[in-house]
Design an enzyme around this catalytic site. Structure first.
Site, PDB file in Angstrom:
ATOM      1  N   LYS A 126       0.840  -1.207   0.000  1.00 19.99           N
ATOM      2  CA  LYS A 126       0.000   0.000   0.000  1.00 19.99           C
ATOM      3  C   LYS A 126       0.875   1.256   0.000  1.00 19.99           C
ATOM      4  CE  LYS A 126      -2.799  -2.957  -0.144  1.00 19.99           C
ATOM      5  NZ  LYS A 126      -3.178  -3.343  -1.493  1.00 19.99           N
ATOM      6  N   GLU A 210      -2.590   7.552   8.057  1.00 12.94           N
ATOM      7  CA  GLU A 210      -3.316   8.393   7.088  1.00 12.94           C
ATOM      8  C   GLU A 210      -4.351   9.238   7.820  1.00 12.94           C
ATOM      9  OE1 GLU A 210      -5.447   6.427   3.961  1.00 12.94           O
ATOM     10  OE2 GLU A 210      -3.638   5.819   2.925  1.00 12.94           O
ATOM     11  N   HIS A 245     -16.493  -4.573   4.522  1.00 13.74           N
ATOM     12  CA  HIS A 245     -15.534  -4.587   3.413  1.00 13.74           C
ATOM     13  C   HIS A 245     -15.876  -5.585   2.312  1.00 13.74           C
ATOM     14  CE1 HIS A 245     -13.313  -1.789   5.795  1.00 13.74           C
ATOM     15  NE2 HIS A 245     -13.262  -2.634   6.794  1.00 13.74           N
ATOM     16  N   ARG A 304      -6.160  -7.140 -10.733  1.00 10.59           N
ATOM     17  CA  ARG A 304      -6.881  -8.329 -11.204  1.00 10.59           C
ATOM     18  C   ARG A 304      -8.182  -7.913 -11.881  1.00 10.59           C
ATOM     19  NH1 ARG A 304      -8.159  -7.484  -5.799  1.00 10.59           N
ATOM     20  NH2 ARG A 304     -10.373  -6.988  -5.593  1.00 10.59           N
TER      21      ARG A 304
HETATM   22  C1  MV4 Z   1      -9.890   4.817   4.491  1.00 10.39           C
HETATM   23  C2  MV4 Z   1     -11.109   5.325   4.971  1.00 10.39           C
HETATM   24  C3  MV4 Z   1     -11.142   6.630   5.416  1.00 10.39           C
HETATM   25  N1  MV4 Z   1     -10.023   7.377   5.387  1.00 10.39           N
HETATM   26  N2  MV4 Z   1      -8.805   5.616   4.485  1.00 10.39           N
HETATM   27  C4  MV4 Z   1     -11.226   0.274   4.023  1.00 10.39           C
HETATM   28  C5  MV4 Z   1     -10.582  -0.830   3.281  1.00 10.39           C
HETATM   29  C6  MV4 Z   1      -9.334  -0.273   2.708  1.00 10.39           C
HETATM   30  N3  MV4 Z   1      -9.048  -0.787   1.397  1.00 10.39           N
HETATM   31  C7  MV4 Z   1      -9.524   1.191   2.733  1.00 10.39           C
HETATM   32  N4  MV4 Z   1     -10.592   1.470   3.632  1.00 10.39           N
HETATM   33  C8  MV4 Z   1     -10.824   2.745   4.073  1.00 10.39           C
HETATM   34  N5  MV4 Z   1      -9.773   3.572   4.034  1.00 10.39           N
HETATM   35  C9  MV4 Z   1      -8.883   6.861   4.939  1.00 10.39           C
HETATM   36  N6  MV4 Z   1      -7.783   7.605   4.946  1.00 10.39           N
HETATM   37  C10 MV4 Z   1     -12.222   4.493   4.967  1.00 10.39           C
HETATM   38  C11 MV4 Z   1     -12.080   3.187   4.534  1.00 10.39           C
HETATM   39  C12 MV4 Z   1     -13.272   2.388   4.573  1.00 10.39           C
HETATM   40  C13 MV4 Z   1     -13.884   1.931   3.413  1.00 10.39           C
HETATM   41  C14 MV4 Z   1     -13.332   2.173   2.163  1.00 10.39           C
HETATM   42  C15 MV4 Z   1     -13.931   1.725   1.029  1.00 10.39           C
HETATM   43  C16 MV4 Z   1     -15.120   1.019   1.125  1.00 10.39           C
HETATM   44  C17 MV4 Z   1     -15.682   0.748   2.340  1.00 10.39           C
HETATM   45  C18 MV4 Z   1     -15.075   1.194   3.501  1.00 10.39           C
HETATM   46  C19 MV4 Z   1     -15.649   0.928   4.728  1.00 10.39           C
HETATM   47  C20 MV4 Z   1     -15.042   1.365   5.855  1.00 10.39           C
HETATM   48  C21 MV4 Z   1     -13.856   2.086   5.784  1.00 10.39           C
END
Ligand code: MV4
Length: 509
Positions: A126, A210, A245, A304
């Protein structure tokens, strides 16, 4: 085969599909359309599975647990050699984002249908993904581009960024090893928790910091790149509807982008810059978070084919799997960016063998009856058939129901109609859950965000109607109907309403 439109010196003769279920079926269909022989692989649990029945050839690769079958790169490569396959399509999950597997295929002289192992490796971290994006000039969430070395280091960084912050696993994904920290007094414990969770999940306890984006939307951009330097984007997918997720419903276009059409080119350009900087080829997806002010931030690249690719296919009239195969065979991308047009509205529901009334607990078992939807604008990517037993060993995704219509409201109505035709008997499933979401005023108003499903569940429990009351109402309606129309001759037309009402009463039980 002479004169086949895709025939060229380099096109594959035979491809092994290193996957199972609906995605294996999807890829086998593309191979058949392209005149390429397909080879399925299967575990003990999948001897009677649909993908095995549909492939031209099949090879057993081990016992049910995926660690002993679908994750065994050695056995999959042995099967590819035995069947003399030119290439391997990994689908999604399993070995699809395993850089070592892609390298092993390259070493063995078998094409891996996907990006290079180097690109998979670079984007698998990441932090490296963030660094690539920063170097390419694409927006990322404010944060660090190096792992936090110590508590003191993290404290200084978090203070600079400003609370609330998120701790994320460097090797992460799927929210594992992720911790929200609202203030400095929570930081030390959160680092400990995030580290140990990341260590267990990814064998690397590295975390970075972050800034939190509050209640974001999750919008991703599909890209395609060939091995001759051509790179295009196929627009966005709205993926904000997630539960723990796991995506629940995906759409193309994003309703937000429909309201603000300039966002598509802006996000598309950002995705292409990152792909260019990473030397990306084949199909990929750049994930973005979008905040309330419509600022977007790159999160990570999925290297993918994704589960939700059909919504892009329906909105663009392109076949992503055909293109993946052609690109891997060395063919040039003959599409230019200006050739890509988006039409109408596509929406996908992921049908799972799970019980929404029991905390979405998996519900494997025998599918004793199956009636599948069809008709205008309906696409079904299914990996099951009537009389088949859903094994307990894998993700319980049964099928994806995707609809296309001229606009979003028509697509919602069409999805409701298709879901109303769908019957899966013998196991629990989430069809009724989708019907409730599609009925929800917030969903119909396209007020989507990543907290949507959690809030929807709250709303649903709050107004929880008594099921007994619903049955009483339906039975009363049926009685009223019978008494009002006593002497109808029993021809098809007259009995239809009776059938409908009887059916409604039955559905409510
Ligand atoms: C975040 C975020 C808020 N702020 N990053 C969740 C899985 C991972 N791939 C990234 N995720 C998140 N990153 C920052 N800086 C909120 C999430 C997140 C989220 C992101 C996409 C789809 C659903 C989610 C559900 C909860 C939190």
């Amino acid at each position: 085969m002479l004169g086949h439109p895709l025939e060229s010196g380099r096109m594959f003769h035979k491809v092994l599909v290193a996957n199972r279920g609906e995605i294996a079926v999807r890829i086998i269909r593309a191979l058949r359309e392209m005149g390429i022989v397909s080879v399925a692989v299967f575990s003990d649990a999948d001897r009677a599975s649909l993908h095995v029945r549909m492939a031209d050839e099949a090879e057993h690769i081990g016992p049910a647990p995926s660690a002993e079958s679908y994750l065994r790169s050695d056995r999959i490569l042995d099967a590819a050699h035995k069947h003399v396959a030119d290439a391997i399509h990994p689908g999604y999950g399993f070995l699809s984002e395993d850089a070592s597997f892609a390298a092993d295929c390259e070493q063995a002289g078998i094409r891996f249908i996907g990006p290079s192992s180097a690109a998979i490796r670079a984007l698998g971290s990441k932090i490296d993904g963030r660094r690539i994006a920063v170097r390419a000039g694409a927006p990322v969430v404010p944060g660090t581009n190096a792992p936090a070395e110590s508590y003191d280091h993290a404290r200084i960084i978090a203070h600079e960024i400003g609370y609330p912050v998120l701790l994320k696993a460097v090797a992460g994904g799927g929210g594992k090893g992720m911790r929200r920290v609202n203030s400095e007094d929570q930081l030390e414990a959160a680092i400990r928790d995030a580290r140990s969770e990341a260590e267990r999940a990814f064998r690397s306890g590295e975390v970075y910091v972050e800034k939190v984006v509050e209640n974001p939307r999750h919008i991703e951009v599909q890209i395609l790149g060939d091995e001759h330097g051509n790179l295009i984007h196929l627009g966005e997918r709205e993926c904000s509807l997630q539960r723990r997720h796991q995506k629940v419903i995906e759409e193309c276009p994003s309703p937000l982008v429909v309201q603000h059409p300039e966002m598509r080119a802006a996000m598309g350009e950002a995705a292409l810059k990152i792909a260019r900087a990473a030397g990306y080829t084949n199909a990929g997806t750049a994930e973005f978070l979008v905040d309330a002010n419509r600022n977007f931030y790159f999160l990570e690249m999925n290297t993918r084919l994704q589960v939700e690719h059909p919504v892009t296919e329906l909105a663009t009239s392109l076949d992503l799997v055909h293109w993946q195969i052609r690109i891997a065979a060395g063919e040039p991308l003959t599409l230019r960016q200006e050739d890509i047009v988006w039409r109408g509205s596509a929406m996908e529901c992921r049908l799972y063998a799970e019980d929404p009334d029991a905390n979405f607990f998996p519900s494997p078992g025998l599918i004793d009856t199956l009636t599948e939807p069809s008709g205008p604008g309906v696409r079904l990517d299914s990996g099951v058939y009537e009389g088949w037993r859903v094994p307990i060993d894998y993700d319980p995704l049964l099928a994806k129901l995707t609809v296309w219509a001229v606009d979003r409201p028509t697509a919602i109505a069409r999805m409701q109609r298709a879901l109303s035709e769908y019957r899966v008997g013998g196991i629990r499933n989430n069809i009724a859950f989708f019907r409730d979401i599609l009925d929800d005023p917030e969903f119909c108003g396209a007020r989507l965000h990543t907290g949507f499903i959690a809030e929807f569940m709250e709303r649903r429990t709050a107004r929880s109607p008594s099921p007994e009351l619903d049955i009483i109402v339906a039975l009363a309606a049926e009685k009223h109907y019978r008494e009002r129309r006593p002497a109808q001759p029993n021809n098809g037309a007259a009995s239809a309403s009776g059938w409908l009402i009887e059916g409604r009463a039955r559905n409510l039980q």
